[in-house]
Every structure is written in C-alpha cells, then in structure tokens.
Design a protein around this motif. Structure first.
Motif, mmCIF file in Angstrom:
data_model
loop_
_atom_site.group_PDB
_atom_site.id
_atom_site.type_symbol
_atom_site.label_atom_id
_atom_site.label_comp_id
_atom_site.label_asym_id
_atom_site.label_seq_id
_atom_site.Cartn_x
_atom_site.Cartn_y
_atom_site.Cartn_z
ATOM 1 N N SER A 103 -8.666 -0.284 1.068
ATOM 2 C CA SER A 103 -8.600 0.582 -0.002
ATOM 3 C C SER A 103 -6.967 1.216 0.280
ATOM 4 O O SER A 103 -6.826 1.512 1.625
ATOM 5 N N THR A 104 -6.170 1.142 -0.717
ATOM 6 C CA THR A 104 -4.776 1.626 -0.346
ATOM 7 C C THR A 104 -4.528 3.044 -0.967
ATOM 8 O O THR A 104 -5.313 3.629 -1.541
ATOM 9 N N TYR A 105 -3.590 3.579 -0.238
ATOM 10 C CA TYR A 105 -3.160 5.019 -0.682
ATOM 11 C C TYR A 105 -1.379 4.975 -0.837
ATOM 12 O O TYR A 105 -0.785 4.730 0.193
ATOM 13 N N ALA A 124 -10.192 -5.329 -2.669
ATOM 14 C CA ALA A 124 -9.209 -4.178 -2.594
ATOM 15 C C ALA A 124 -9.340 -3.329 -3.794
ATOM 16 O O ALA A 124 -9.582 -3.823 -4.913
ATOM 17 N N THR A 125 -8.990 -2.066 -3.342
ATOM 18 C CA THR A 125 -9.098 -0.959 -4.306
ATOM 19 C C THR A 125 -7.647 -0.316 -4.184
ATOM 20 O O THR A 125 -7.419 0.370 -3.109
ATOM 21 N N ILE A 130 -5.055 2.469 -5.022
ATOM 22 C CA ILE A 130 -4.666 3.836 -5.401
ATOM 23 C C ILE A 130 -3.447 4.511 -5.246
ATOM 24 O O ILE A 130 -2.909 4.086 -4.247
ATOM 25 N N VAL A 162 -0.983 7.535 -4.684
ATOM 26 C CA VAL A 162 -1.201 9.009 -4.021
ATOM 27 C C VAL A 162 0.171 9.563 -4.128
ATOM 28 O O VAL A 162 1.252 9.014 -4.124
ATOM 29 N N ALA A 187 -0.292 3.590 2.917
ATOM 30 C CA ALA A 187 -1.292 3.473 3.841
ATOM 31 C C ALA A 187 -2.348 2.881 3.363
ATOM 32 O O ALA A 187 -2.705 2.529 2.208
ATOM 33 N N SER A 238 -6.477 1.438 4.388
ATOM 34 C CA SER A 238 -7.752 1.670 5.127
ATOM 35 C C SER A 238 -8.275 0.199 5.017
ATOM 36 O O SER A 238 -8.650 -0.299 4.038
#
Lengths: 378, 378
Positions: free
Chosen positions: B197-199, B275-276, B278, B280, B287, B289
């Motif tokens: 999961s990306t930021y 993968a998701t 996103i 921010v 970043a 996770s």
C-alpha cells in the motif's frame, strides 16, 4: 457504482472542532422538529463533553433525535463551570466526580482510558450503562465490544431499566471502519487473513492534534519551524508511523487493537491479521487499504453487491471517472465508504479481494457508533 | 537502530521545485572542487530539463561530480530560449527536435511517455544511450529495466563508446523505492508474495502538482474553495486513489507497474504482488507499507542486519522512541529508509515480515537512479 454522498467537496468544514468548549449549536435542520426531549427518555451523561468526540456525541444525539429526559455535561475540573447551549437549552459543564452518575441511565464516556478506569466502574455501580469510547475495557472478558451493524447480539439483554448498570465498549476507530466493510464479506466467504494499512487522520489524537496540524501547516507555508506539542515531529506535509507505543513484538498498540478487537467482535480467535498504522495529514476521516483472503471463493461483483446492501456502508467505486472514497468525502458523514473493490491478482481462484475504505473517525469511528449502541439500550 | 540522516527536520525545503525554469544554482559545497567538466567525459543531453525531475538530474549530476564533456539543456518549444546557469556556466534551453542528439553520448529523458516514444528511438539512432524515466519502454523486451543496486547485470555490455545507441529504462518511482528494501530480503529468503500500500507524494505528478498542493492548502486555510487544475478533486488535507487510469481488472496503471516491473527486474514471473496506490498530501517523498511472504524463514533481526548492509538503504527502526522513516526525513536524500521491520503475526514460522519504506520520489525514485545508470555506462 455511483456515489450517494451529497457533499463531495466539503470546503471549509475541515476545522470545525475546537479543543475549547464553545456553545454547541443545534446542528439539525431548522425544518425538522426535535422530538427527543421527553419525560420518558433516559437520563444521559456525556463524559468528556468538551473534547472532539464529546462534542460529536451531542451532534449525533441531536441529528438522530435521540430521546432523553435529561443530559449532564461532564468534563475535567478545568472545564467545569463553562456554559454551553444544546438544543436550545443552556447547560453548565460539571466536574466529573464519583457522584456524577446518580440517576444516570446511560453514560457516554470519551475522556481517555484512565478516566474510564477511574469513573466507569463507579458509574456502573450507580446503575448506569456506560458506553465507553476508550480502550480501557475493550478486551475485558464479559464486556461486550460492539459495532451495532456487526455484532449487536453481543450486548443482548443489556437494556435501560433492567435495574443494574453495565459496561459496553466502543471499538477503536480503525477497527470499526475496517469491519464495517470487511464483515459483510466475512459473513459470506469467511476471512482467513487480512493485511491492513491505515491512513489515519489527526482527529484520532483529539481536537488539539487537529489544531496542531492546522497551525503547523500555516507555519510551514510561512517558512517557520512547525510547533510540535502533540506530536514529536512535523505532521504538516508529512506522515509517520502511528504515535501509539510500540510493543516488544514490533507492532504498535493501535495495530494490535485492530488484531485483537477484530477477533473479539467476530468471535473468531483464528482469523489472521496484520496491520501497519500510519498518521497522514488529514483532519477527521481515516482511510484503510485492506487485503482480504477468504476461505470460500468470492468474486468482485458479488462482493460489490454485498457491500451495496450492507447497512451503514456506501459503495463509491467508479473506475471510469476514477472516483473512489476519500477522507474528505466521508467527513461529517455517517456511512463508511468502500471502493477499489477488485479481485486480488496475487491470490488464485477468487479467494482474495482488495478494498479501500474511508470513514469519519469522530463520527462512525467514535461518537455515532456509541450513540447507536445507546439506541440499542432503549 | 539509529538513524544516520543529518537533517531529520528539513524545514522550509518542501517547496524547492518550481515548474518555471529558473537559474539552476550549483548545489555543491563551495569547498569541493568540481572535477567533472573535462575533455574526456561523455556528451550529455537532459530532456525535460525544466521539469521537477529534469532539474533534479542537474542537481544529482553536480552532487556526484558526474564527468561530462558538454551538456545540452532540452525542453519543449515553450521553454526554448530560456537562460540557465549550471555549474558556473550559462546555458540556453534548446527546443527538443530529432536533430538534438547529434554527438550526444547519454540522453537523460524525463518529459513523459509520448516524448520518449517520439524522440527516444531517434536519439538511439544517432548513437545516444537513452536513460528513460518514462514508462514508454519499461516493459519492452530487450530494454533493460534497471535499479543499479538491484540488477546492474541487466545492462551488461551497454557502454558509452561501444559505437551504437541503446535504450535503458528507469523503473517507476514506487517500484524503485519498494525494491530497494525488498530485494536484499528477496535475495536471502525469496519473496513469494508481496502486498503493498503506497502513500505517494505530489511530486510524482510533476512540479505543477506540488505547486497545486501548496496553493490548495493556502486556499483551504483561508476558507476558499481549492483550485483543481492538475487533480480533479481537493488534495489539501485529503488523499485519494492514484490518478492513473484504472484498467479492466480494477487495478490502476500505477499499481500494475509495481506488479509487472518487479517481475521483470527480479526475473521472476511467478512472484505474486498486489498493490493499492494512494496519493497523500506530502510534497516529494513516497512511503510504502509492504507485507512480505517468503519461501524460506527469515527472522526480523536477520532482516534488519541484511537491510543495514544493503547499498542505498538506511535503517530507521527505533521502537523505544517511536522513530521510523518519514517522507520529510528522506526528502532530498539519496538513501531509501526502511523501518517498522517486524515478524508478520499473520504468517507462521517466520515466513512473513512487515516493513515500512520511504524514499525521495524525485531523487532515488527518478533522477538519482537514472544518473546511477549513466555512471554504469562509463
């Protein structure tokens, strides 16, 4: 696939919560008639009424026409004596003491775990049913941990008028928001494993944290060093691992709440969960990226239909226009929004799904869920 | 467990990239002597020099004393004629044409996929080695897709002076940042499945997106509706699913890059990835996770040691003081930071780990990686 929220771009509503007690407006439409103040309703106490969640308790009680006979506004000594208006009546904030709960039927607590530990049992002894928003009693055996749409049966038999007090725990915000979407799918196909990454708003750390994010943002835009009182580092235009203490296993307490509370709420000690909890510079709604592994196959179209019919859930999943849930869109809303519903490419045989969930942390993540629990008590 | 970055709170460095071409300062310390401008170095062209990554190409070339004989500053017609200073020399930005690459040894491209498709092959035909930051050629058979710390062997034999041009692709920023941390663990224990999961920061959408985030934030703080030119919705104090087009399988293109590029870079078509992605409201560092499942057992202490010794990686994993990687801390830094290294509770037998990774999107996610590739060409 269409969204049902009416205010997709809620400009200027980000900073509505102040840590200072201020007169609470009647937030209901002037065209509705308030039916709730009546002789027959319960006597209520709101503990921590000057905080972000405390203020939201009042908004939600008003929005939902919650019936009450009387309402006590309780807070720390520091806030005692302050004047408030709620639903056209004036109130004086009273200092929380062991005697505050005489004659109280339902006490909504949101003043932190230590206050709950100190005053929750006293309130129960006085015959009050405590709905506690802190983590103090969530994992205690015999204390129901309830999301009304998910496990109302856990509080079966607990009612106002049964002649004795009780404790009911409100789950952590991240747990509520995740399980509002994951539970209907779990009920159909049984979740075996869940990998969650959160995008958590300032509100979870209280009204002062929201104010600090706003202040820091102004400071950074002016080229000044940011004020760091609530958090130990810059929050504006930044993000960081959740500020909860890190346990010996490397998970922080916020992450372990998601793991343990889910197991209790689902009555499933075997469900495997890992979580990474991150704070992002957003005001009052959390987002969560959730990867699900199911025992039974579940295709994405079925999942979308299940979620569309789930209570308290709205599906926002418009691939063509790239419209999916956002924290802003769910802010000040009751429903948890879910989108990005898709078959997980990394799992075979339709046994996996990815979803993205957003929910208002103060509302469904705290105050609304507690008031819904209170409604089940009547 | 200690951090090694020297500027943990880089105040006032968020807004250093402008979409307007401005004189580029020599960013090196006045106490270092520039050794790079020499008769024997390659002739370089920077395509898209006025963009965020183009500007960063110059910073990185300067910081690393990259040797060059001459350098061409290329951009669209709109920017042609503008004056720049780089390393105490004056340059005029030239319009990119098919003739721009006469005599060029290395062309660093970052002007979007369509420009790369239009001019990349022409540059190769002229004998240039193109290091392309766009997605145009990444998945083309025979085009090496390279992270120098991970798979330098993929570009074996491609050198300046070999008498012919070549294409080398720079992976997507999210892929680079993820694989900088995941690869050393993969080499030890073989990754079977990865849930990401990306930021993601504004910079990934270019300098104009960074400016829009800043503008919107000012507007929202002033109670004004936010200007939405680059993105279709409010970005300030909000987050949303990555703006890349969504494919029929429900994944967006950004997510599929992570899936496909990882398989190519690792030469492992079987690795399972979901993968998701996103966006921010952060300026210039991503970043991620990352949840990892391994074929062989790998305990967290071993993983931490492996990462401490990995090139281009810094471990920030101080549980006692809750100090882990943040986008701000890695902004303008070369190294990718990794922390929150812990055994995944949801997998048995030490076969799973969770990690949290941060890397500067413009630097290691784009410009630095490309310049490192160029260094391998010499």
């Amino acid at each position: 696939m269409a969204a049902t929220f009416t205010q997709p771009h809620a400009h200027g509503r980000l900073f509505s919560t102040s840590p200072l007690p201020k007169p609470t407006k009647n937030l209901r439409s002037p065209f509705t008639v308030r039916m709730s103040l009546q002789e027959t309703g319960p006597s209520i106490a709101v503990v921590g009424v000057t905080g972000a969640v405390g203020q939201e308790f009042l908004s939600v009680l008003s929005d939902r026409d919650f019936p009450y006979r009387s309402i006590k506004m309780l807070a720390s000594k520091r806030s005692a004596g302050k004047q408030m208006t709620f639903e056209d009546r004036n109130y004086t904030v009273e200092e929380l003491t062991a005697d505050s709960f005489d004659g109280v039927d339902i006490a909504l607590f949101s003043a932190g775990g230590s206050i709950s530990k100190q005053f929750g049992p006293a309130a129960v002894e006085k015959g009050a049913i405590v709905v506690d928003n802190s983590s103090a009693f969530r994992m205690v055996d015999g204390v129901p941990l309830v999301i009304p749409e998910v496990n109302p049966h856990a509080m079966q038999g607990i009612k106002v008028g049964m002649g004795k007090g009780a404790l009911i725990a409100n789950p952590n915000c991240s747990t509520i928001i995740c399980l509002m979407a994951a539970t209907p799918l779990h009920q159909r196909a049984k979740v075996l494993r869940m990998v969650v990454s959160t995008y958590q708003a300032a509100s979870g750390a209280g009204a002062a944290a929201m104010e600090e994010l706003e202040l820091q943002t102004r400071e950074v835009l002016e080229g000044k060093p940011p004020t760091c009182n609530i958090f130990s580092q810059q929050y504006a235009f930044n993000l960081f691992s959740h500020n909860a203490p890190v346990l010996p296993n490397g998970y922080n307490e916020e992450e372990m709440k998601l793991v343990k509370e889910t197991r209790k709420i689902w009555s499933d000690l075997d469900v495997k969960i890992t979580a990474t909890c991150i704070r992002v510079p957003v005001m009052r709604a959390h987002a969560e990226s959730v990867n699900l592994q199911f025992e039974k196959p579940l295709d994405e179209d079925t999942a979308r239909e299940i979620l569309k019919n789930a209570p308290g859930v709205v599906v926002i999943d418009d691939r063509a226009s790239n419209h999916f849930p956002t924290p802003l869109e769910v802010s000040n809303k009751d429903d948890v929004a879910v989108g990005r519903i898709r078959q997980d490419l990394s799992q075979e045989g339709n046994h996996g799904l990815d979803i993205f969930v957003c929910g208002d942390q103060i509302r469904k993540g705290a105050a609304l869920n507690a008031v819904q629990i209170a409604e089940l008590l009547l």
